[in-house]
Design an enzyme around this catalytic site. Structure first.
Site, PDB file in Angstrom:
ATOM      1  N   CYS A  77       0.825  -1.213   0.000  1.00 55.41           N
ATOM      2  CA  CYS A  77       0.000   0.000   0.000  1.00 55.41           C
ATOM      3  C   CYS A  77       0.863   1.269   0.000  1.00 55.41           C
ATOM      4  O   CYS A  77       1.478   1.570  -1.018  1.00 55.41           O
ATOM      5  CB  CYS A  77      -0.976  -0.059   1.165  1.00 55.41           C
ATOM      6  SG  CYS A  77      -2.403   1.008   0.899  1.00 55.41           S
ATOM      7  N   HIS A 168      -3.285  -5.368   1.960  1.00 60.52           N
ATOM      8  CA  HIS A 168      -2.564  -5.648   3.214  1.00 60.52           C
ATOM      9  C   HIS A 168      -2.676  -7.119   3.612  1.00 60.52           C
ATOM     10  O   HIS A 168      -3.539  -7.470   4.417  1.00 60.52           O
ATOM     11  CB  HIS A 168      -3.158  -4.810   4.350  1.00 60.52           C
ATOM     12  CG  HIS A 168      -2.904  -3.346   4.229  1.00 60.52           C
ATOM     13  ND1 HIS A 168      -1.855  -2.725   4.853  1.00 60.52           N
ATOM     14  CD2 HIS A 168      -3.567  -2.387   3.548  1.00 60.52           C
ATOM     15  CE1 HIS A 168      -1.879  -1.438   4.574  1.00 60.52           C
ATOM     16  NE2 HIS A 168      -2.903  -1.201   3.785  1.00 60.52           N
ATOM     17  N   GLU A 170      -0.947  -8.660   5.681  1.00 61.59           N
ATOM     18  CA  GLU A 170      -0.628  -8.799   7.116  1.00 61.59           C
ATOM     19  C   GLU A 170      -1.852  -8.621   7.999  1.00 61.59           C
ATOM     20  O   GLU A 170      -1.797  -8.906   9.192  1.00 61.59           O
ATOM     21  CB  GLU A 170       0.482  -7.815   7.506  1.00 61.59           C
ATOM     22  CG  GLU A 170       0.063  -6.364   7.700  1.00 61.59           C
ATOM     23  CD  GLU A 170      -0.153  -5.577   6.405  1.00 61.59           C
ATOM     24  OE1 GLU A 170      -0.146  -6.192   5.315  1.00 61.59           O
ATOM     25  OE2 GLU A 170      -0.354  -4.355   6.493  1.00 61.59           O
TER      26      GLU A 170
HETATM   27  N1  LIG Z   1      -3.214   1.660   3.729  1.00 62.95           N
HETATM   28  C1  LIG Z   1      -2.340   2.520   3.285  1.00 62.95           C
HETATM   29  O1  LIG Z   1      -1.125   2.306   3.306  1.00 62.95           O
HETATM   30  C2  LIG Z   1      -2.916   3.792   2.793  1.00 62.95           C
HETATM   31  C3  LIG Z   1      -2.002   4.579   1.880  1.00 62.95           C
HETATM   32  C4  LIG Z   1      -2.406   6.036   1.877  1.00 62.95           C
HETATM   33  N2  LIG Z   1      -3.690   6.218   1.278  1.00 62.95           N
HETATM   34  C5  LIG Z   1      -1.337   6.859   1.157  1.00 62.95           C
HETATM   35  O2  LIG Z   1      -1.593   7.418   0.165  1.00 62.95           O
HETATM   36  O3  LIG Z   1      -0.247   6.908   1.618  1.00 62.95           O
END
Ligand SMILES: NC(=O)CC[C@H](N)C(=O)O
Length: 210
Positions: A77, A168, A170
């Site tokens: 992410c 994610h 995890e």
């Molecule tokens: N779950 C996440 O890591 C969200 C990322 C977040 N929206 C960002 O732009 O950094």
């Protein structure tokens, strides 16, 4: 050994998954913590915050240098955002993976969701996926392979030395992506107990106050 970048974001959940697979892991807060690692996980969190902390600590340049010397990387992410060479409407941070990425591509935090997908390269059974204000990956450069394409974006991609997922693993019982990354790093894994996973297992690394 695999390291977890520990500046901000979801660190302990990854530590718990690595432990289940019998993989030695270390939190990475400074350059010396990278010594002897085969791989580094850059967790989810807030990419603007993580990027700023990477620059302030100088860890951004160290991670890039270690990567060129063989350190494998996995970004989940926000971590995937930091690895991308092109950030739609923004500046790249580590700029190591030849993809474009669009932040918050599914909407606000309230638009977060769980789903299930087959990722044949990673597991023979469907994998649960948790999206939290997730980005979308697109425009894969030469040498980047899609592990999971959905609608108009890629949810998991890799090149020979980097793995990136917009979701994610995890935060789910599944150990499949952690096993996959460990093998990419040349690390053997134990079978791992997915059935025995409980969503609060990570609290042994960061006890909740009573
Ligand atoms: N779950 C996440 O890591 C969200 C990322 C977040 N929206 C960002 O732009 O950094």
């Amino acid at each position: 050994m695999i390291g977890l970048l520990d500046l901000q974001g979801g660190v302990v959940e990854h530590l718990d998954h690595l432990d289940r697979l019998g993989i030695a892991a270390r939190r990475v807060k400074k350059a010396a913590d990278l010594d002897g690692l085969s791989g580094l996980i850059i967790p989810g969190g807030e990419s603007t915050c993580l990027g700023r902390l990477l620059r302030i600590t100088g860890l951004d340049r160290t991670i890039v240098a270690r990567h060129h010397a063989g350190l494998k990387l996995w970004g989940t992410c926000a971590g995937a955002i930091l690895l991308a060479q092109r950030v739609v409407g923004g500046e790249p941070c580590l700029a190591l993976l030849d993809v474009a990425i669009q932040r918050n591509a599914f909407g606000s935090q309230m638009d977060s969701f769980n789903t299930l997908a087959m990722v044949p390269a990673v597991a023979s059974t469907p994998i649960p996926l948790t999206y939290i204000r997730a980005p979308k990956i697109s425009d894969l450069g030469a040498g980047v392979r899609s592990l999971l394409a959905v609608d108009d974006y890629h949810a998991a991609v890799e090149d020979d030395v980097i793995l990136a997922t917009v979701f994610h693993p995890e935060l789910t019982p599944s150990l499949a992506f952690h096993r996959y990354f460990a093998h990419k790093c040349g690390i053997l894994t134990a079978d791992g107990d997915e059935a025995g996973w409980h969503p609060e297992d990570w609290t042994r690394y960061a006890p909740l106050p009573h």
